[in-house]
Design an enzyme around this catalytic site. Structure first.
Site, short mmCIF file in Angstrom:
data_model
loop_
_atom_site.label_atom_id
_atom_site.label_comp_id
_atom_site.label_asym_id
_atom_site.label_seq_id
_atom_site.Cartn_x
_atom_site.Cartn_y
_atom_site.Cartn_z
N ASP A 1 85.57 36.28 43.02
CA ASP A 1 85.60 34.86 42.67
C ASP A 1 86.32 34.10 43.78
O ASP A 1 87.19 33.27 43.53
CB ASP A 1 86.29 34.65 41.31
N ARG B 1 94.45 24.65 35.61
CA ARG B 1 93.77 25.33 34.51
C ARG B 1 92.61 26.09 35.12
O ARG B 1 91.77 25.51 35.79
CB ARG B 1 93.23 24.33 33.49
#
Ligand code: ADE
Length: 544
Positions: free
Chosen positions: A341, A218
């Protein structure tokens, strides 16, 4: 214009409704107001109000079960009556008669009467009660006078406060209606054009026969599923509709020319599933059974040769992403791309333990002569944010963004070193960078204090510095996370440094075959060729 007229007319109607309620209650002496409390109109007079004599100042009175009007007066010497006070009264027991204000026997000493018909207190009916019947005591007299005064005070207060409160309520209501009205107009104007799917790329072809098997991860922008497509395992990343921007950005990056690189996750395609209300945006890529580098290091320690393979392939992927490749023949150019990121969760492990870079939902491409688009600096994962990001002090140019990726790359190198078994020292449990200092859920303030103010970096273990290879890799890592962004190594340089470590290890193992940390056979396929036949690139920092 039409909208303003509509608004004003609806406000006017509302005010009229409110006023109508008030006026009609006052004029007709309506028996009940909206809350079910009875009202009547009474004459009002006090000695301070000479203009209110003879019923010139009617006032609405409220009471439960019903309101009364009262009057007090003086008996003049010539038998004339001189009114002293008139107003609202609330005690039924004191009143003799409903329609006329007849002197109350219970308060004879005061010349008091009360009644319950509209304006019935204008005229009073004076009845003489002989003092013997009920001689007034001083206390009784004072109590009644006090009651009358209190009644007057309450009435005065009600008459001054109620209109103010009412006016404030009307202003608030009008303001609230105006806001509501404006919002409605805005949404009505937007409605036909606000289709959440409007900025999405055109719908791809027919749905692929994909069977979802299980959730594997997730992330910030949705859930990654292990799935079956024909006879092949694939990964499906599902983006909720509100994250459509990341879905679009990520596929934009994967579709750039040259992106079919062995250290970049392989893109298969995208799909839109479901109807408008429950639309899901899918991004389909190759599946990696080993999962992310973070997951892998949690469950496994690594040898030096594995570390070199992982670090080298990761640096190669990052160098490729950062590189600009000019157009050549019919092959279009690839712009420099900043990941924004970069972290061990976004590096995936192949079966041979080489790495590829994934998750381009926040990536920025820098096409020469083009603006990279609107962005703000504070994006990414706090733990991996460079000091200039935490400080909110980045310059919005290509090199500044690439240097931010390099700081994060230094953090991932530390995670690799911390799980390497190259020395005899025991290897601790897997930890995220700075986990020892700020735990698992640092706030932005925690990170700012640690990284910007105190300039702390993840700890370098003593035993790393006693091992040639680990010492060189530690130095490389430190040069990646330099506080001074311009002093940081480029991804090309990191790759060169890792290759150098590999060569050193290879030579030392050839010179001394008893050095079991690494051997030539193990290292042979690990040497990474930086020259892919691509044009030369400009590293951020030339030194390696
Ligand atoms: N986690 C995130 N992306 C993945 C992928 N493509 N394969 C396996 N695990 C993943």
């Amino acid at each position: 214009m039409l909208n303003i007229t509509q608004f004003l007319s609806s406000t006017l109607v509302l005010i009229l409704i409110i006023l109508h309620g008030d006026l009609s209650a006052g004029a007709k002496g309506a028996p009940y107001n909206e809350e079910g409390v009875s009202t009547i109109t009474c004459a009002y007079y006090s000695e301070n109000d000479p203009d209110c004599k003879d019923g010139k100042c009617p006032r609405p009175c409220e009471g439960s079960p019903k309101p009364y009007c009262f009057a007090t007066w003086k008996n003049g010497t010539d038998g004339q009556i001189e009114i002293e006070m008139q107003g609202c009264w609330s005690v039924e027991d004191d009143c003799m008669n409903d329609s006329q204000c007849v002197q109350s026997p219970s308060i004879q000493h005061l010349n008091f009467c009360c009644c319950s018909e509209p304006l019935c207190n204008i005229k009073v009916k004076n009845v003489y009660y002989p003092p013997t019947l009920s001689p007034p005591t001083t206390t009784e007299k004072n109590a009644k006078v006090k009651k009358l005064k209190n009644g007057q005070l309450t009435t005065t207060l009600i008459y001054s406060i109620v209109p103010l409160v009412g006016l404030a309520a009307v202003i608030v209501l009008v303001f609230w209606m105006w806001k509501r009205f404006k919002r409605q107009v805005y949404y009505r104007q937007q409605l036909p054009t606000v289709d959440p799917t409007r900025d999405l790329p055109p719908s791809p072809g027919p749905e692929r026969p994909i069977k979802l098997i299980e959730v594997r991860a997730r992330g910030r922008f949705g859930t990654v599923w292990k799935a079956q497509l024909h006879d092949k395992l694939v990964a499906v990343k599902k983006f909720p509709l509100q994250d459509r921007h990341s879905w679009t950005t990520e596929q934009d990056i994967y579709r750039l020319p040259h992106m079919n690189h062995e250290n970049i996750l392989k893109f298969i395609g995208t799909e839109r599933r479901g109807d408008n209300l429950s639309l899901e945006l899918w991004l389909i890529t190759e599946f990696h059974q080993n999962g992310s580098l973070c997951e892998y290091l949690k469950g496994n320690t690594i040898t030096l040769s594995e570390l070199i393979k992982m670090a080298g392939s990761m640096a190669r992927g990052l160098a490729f992403l950062h590189d600009e490749i000019p157009a050549l023949g019919d092959k279009a150019a690839k712009p420099a791309v900043a990941h924004r990121d970069f972290k061990s969760k976004n590096v995936l492990i192949n079966t041979d333990l080489s790495c590829c870079i994934a998750d381009f939902g926040l990536a920025l491409k820098f096409e020469p002569g083009k603006n990279p688009g609107e962005t703000h600096g504070l994006v990414g994962t706090r733990r991996y944010m460079a000091p200039e990001v935490l400080e909110g002090a980045i310059s919005f140019n290509r090199d500044a963004f690439l240097r931010i990726d390099m700081y994060a790359c230094g953090m991932v190198l530390w995670e690799l070193l911390a799980r390497c078994t190259a020395t005899d020292a025991s290897v601790g449990e897997y930890q995220l960078p700075y986990e020892e200092e700020v735990g698992q859920h640092p706030t932005l303030e925690d990170m700012q204090e640690l990284v910007v103010i105190n300039k702390v970096r993840p700890a370098i273990k003593e035993h790393w510095l006693k091992h040639t290879g680990l010492e060189q890799l530690s130095a490389t890592m430190e040069e990646c996370w330099d506080h001074d962004a311009e002093a940081r190594l480029s991804a090309d340089c990191v790759l060169e440094r890792v290759n150098q470590v590999e060569r050193n290890m290879l030579t030392s193992s050839l010179v001394s075959p008893s050095n079991t940390a690494i051997n030539a056979q193990q290292l042979q396929p690990l040497i990474i060729n930086t020259n892919q036949g691509l044009p030369p690139v400009t590293p951020l920092v030339q030194t390696i």
